[in-house]
Design a protein around this motif. Structure first.
Motif, mmCIF file in Angstrom:
data_model
loop_
_atom_site.group_PDB
_atom_site.id
_atom_site.type_symbol
_atom_site.label_atom_id
_atom_site.label_comp_id
_atom_site.label_asym_id
_atom_site.label_seq_id
_atom_site.Cartn_x
_atom_site.Cartn_y
_atom_site.Cartn_z
ATOM 1 N N GLN A 1 0.768 -1.452 -0.002
ATOM 2 C CA GLN A 1 -0.212 -0.397 0.416
ATOM 3 C C GLN A 1 1.089 1.234 -0.081
ATOM 4 O O GLN A 1 2.143 1.606 0.934
ATOM 5 N N LYS A 2 0.830 1.799 -0.502
ATOM 6 C CA LYS A 2 1.523 3.790 -0.874
ATOM 7 C C LYS A 2 0.498 4.015 1.014
ATOM 8 O O LYS A 2 -0.121 3.957 1.137
ATOM 9 N N GLY A 3 2.610 4.498 0.671
ATOM 10 C CA GLY A 3 2.520 5.534 2.381
ATOM 11 C C GLY A 3 2.324 4.276 2.945
ATOM 12 O O GLY A 3 2.951 4.955 4.346
ATOM 13 N N SER A 4 2.583 3.724 2.554
ATOM 14 C CA SER A 4 2.843 2.112 4.500
ATOM 15 C C SER A 4 4.474 1.527 4.909
ATOM 16 O O SER A 4 4.910 1.961 3.856
ATOM 17 N N ASP A 5 4.580 1.414 6.185
ATOM 18 C CA ASP A 5 6.130 0.949 6.488
ATOM 19 C C ASP A 5 5.831 -0.365 6.008
ATOM 20 O O ASP A 5 5.351 -1.355 6.383
ATOM 21 N N VAL A 6 6.479 -1.019 5.465
ATOM 22 C CA VAL A 6 6.983 -2.283 4.629
ATOM 23 C C VAL A 6 8.225 -2.819 5.196
ATOM 24 O O VAL A 6 9.872 -2.328 4.861
ATOM 25 N N LYS A 7 8.680 -4.180 5.230
ATOM 26 C CA LYS A 7 9.613 -4.934 5.180
ATOM 27 C C LYS A 7 10.090 -6.073 4.197
ATOM 28 O O LYS A 7 8.638 -6.730 4.446
ATOM 29 N N ILE A 8 10.977 -5.589 3.128
ATOM 30 C CA ILE A 8 11.150 -7.018 2.991
ATOM 31 C C ILE A 8 11.806 -7.304 2.416
ATOM 32 O O ILE A 8 12.582 -7.380 2.386
ATOM 33 N N GLU A 9 12.245 -8.774 1.983
ATOM 34 C CA GLU A 9 13.385 -9.899 2.534
ATOM 35 C C GLU A 9 13.223 -10.656 1.330
ATOM 36 O O GLU A 9 12.206 -11.365 0.732
ATOM 37 N N VAL A 10 13.816 -10.538 0.518
ATOM 38 C CA VAL A 10 14.563 -11.611 -0.359
ATOM 39 C C VAL A 10 15.712 -12.625 0.055
ATOM 40 O O VAL A 10 16.622 -11.982 0.353
ATOM 41 N N LYS A 11 15.300 -13.435 -0.265
ATOM 42 C CA LYS A 11 16.178 -15.186 -0.857
ATOM 43 C C LYS A 11 16.720 -15.641 -1.516
ATOM 44 O O LYS A 11 15.597 -15.612 -1.969
ATOM 45 N N LEU A 12 17.779 -15.762 -1.816
ATOM 46 C CA LEU A 12 18.729 -16.494 -2.730
ATOM 47 C C LEU A 12 18.063 -18.007 -2.020
ATOM 48 O O LEU A 12 18.954 -18.518 -1.407
ATOM 49 N N SER A 13 17.855 -18.792 -2.935
ATOM 50 C CA SER A 13 17.793 -20.176 -2.862
ATOM 51 C C SER A 13 17.667 -20.872 -4.083
ATOM 52 O O SER A 13 17.477 -21.744 -4.089
ATOM 53 N N GLY A 14 19.203 -20.538 -4.591
ATOM 54 C CA GLY A 14 19.602 -21.050 -6.066
ATOM 55 C C GLY A 14 19.325 -20.935 -7.205
ATOM 56 O O GLY A 14 19.460 -19.841 -8.336
ATOM 57 N N ASP A 15 18.320 -22.033 -7.115
ATOM 58 C CA ASP A 15 17.441 -21.764 -8.966
ATOM 59 C C ASP A 15 15.856 -20.892 -9.211
ATOM 60 O O ASP A 15 16.096 -21.093 -9.696
ATOM 61 N N VAL A 16 15.563 -19.932 -7.457
ATOM 62 C CA VAL A 16 14.587 -19.534 -7.213
ATOM 63 C C VAL A 16 14.970 -18.188 -6.598
ATOM 64 O O VAL A 16 15.882 -18.853 -5.251
ATOM 65 N N PHE A 17 14.623 -17.126 -6.648
ATOM 66 C CA PHE A 17 14.424 -15.934 -5.016
ATOM 67 C C PHE A 17 13.010 -16.030 -5.020
ATOM 68 O O PHE A 17 12.294 -15.931 -5.770
ATOM 69 N N GLU A 18 13.131 -15.821 -3.387
ATOM 70 C CA GLU A 18 12.219 -16.120 -2.631
ATOM 71 C C GLU A 18 11.604 -14.245 -2.624
ATOM 72 O O GLU A 18 12.543 -14.236 -1.475
ATOM 73 N N VAL A 19 11.051 -13.804 -2.432
ATOM 74 C CA VAL A 19 10.890 -12.714 -2.001
ATOM 75 C C VAL A 19 9.474 -12.629 -1.220
ATOM 76 O O VAL A 19 7.724 -12.730 -1.818
ATOM 77 N N GLU A 20 9.668 -12.453 0.213
ATOM 78 C CA GLU A 20 8.926 -12.527 1.096
ATOM 79 C C GLU A 20 8.117 -10.691 1.615
ATOM 80 O O GLU A 20 8.755 -9.867 2.535
ATOM 81 N N LEU A 21 6.686 -10.524 1.072
ATOM 82 C CA LEU A 21 6.251 -9.029 1.843
ATOM 83 C C LEU A 21 5.583 -9.209 3.016
ATOM 84 O O LEU A 21 5.707 -10.601 3.741
ATOM 85 N N PRO A 22 4.985 -8.260 3.012
ATOM 86 C CA PRO A 22 4.935 -7.877 5.105
ATOM 87 C C PRO A 22 3.511 -9.135 5.085
ATOM 88 O O PRO A 22 4.082 -9.077 6.565
ATOM 89 N N ASP A 23 2.299 -8.967 4.309
ATOM 90 C CA ASP A 23 1.461 -10.322 4.996
ATOM 91 C C ASP A 23 2.111 -11.769 5.071
ATOM 92 O O ASP A 23 1.177 -12.028 4.967
#
Length: 135
Positions: A81-103
């Motif tokens: 959401q626009k105007g929101s504080d967020v934490k985004i985590e990107v994990k390198l898992s070899g053959d895939v990137f996993e992006v975890e969003l706040p919810d």
């Protein structure tokens, strides 16, 4: 006011995580998190868009090789959401990137170019970065 953080000569490997915290600007159009070798060779281009012509608010992932973009992967379920504080985590898992969003939503994107070491990171766009961590 958009910002850019660009880091070169880093060393992210399989199993490493990138944690980005910040505020999505109130008038945000889009921002991006890029991982690769340089700006022309990206294994992951994570690009939340808030006013996409085709899909409205959408999460777009892509890769870029020698300056040429691949086929976009589009997630039409964008909980950011626009105007929101967020934490985004990107994990390198070899053959895939996993992006975890706040919810807890997770977006997976294949490591199409097979990069086993990431040396370039860029966070840019309508985002006020408050914390950046590699672990």
């Amino acid at each position: 006011m958009s910002m850019t953080l660009e880091m070169k000569n880093v060393s992210l490997r399989t199993g490493d995580k990138l944690k980005v915290k910040g505020e999505i600007l109130h008038d945000a159009e889009k921002f991006q998190i890029d991982l690769g070798w340089d700006s022309d060779d990206l294994a992951l281009h994570f690009n939340p868009r808030f006013h996409d012509d085709a899909d409205g608010a959408v999460l777009v992932c892509n890769s870029k090789v020698a300056g040429c973009w691949g086929d976009e992967k589009r997630e039409k379920y964008n909980t950011l959401q626009k105007g929101s504080d967020v934490k985004i985590e990107v994990k390198l898992s070899g053959d895939v990137f996993e992006v975890e969003l706040p919810d807890g939503q997770e977006v997976q994107f294949p490591n199409r170019v097979g990069m086993d070491v990431i040396t370039y990171i860029r966070v840019a766009g309508d985002f006020k970065l408050t914390s950046f961590k590699i672990c």
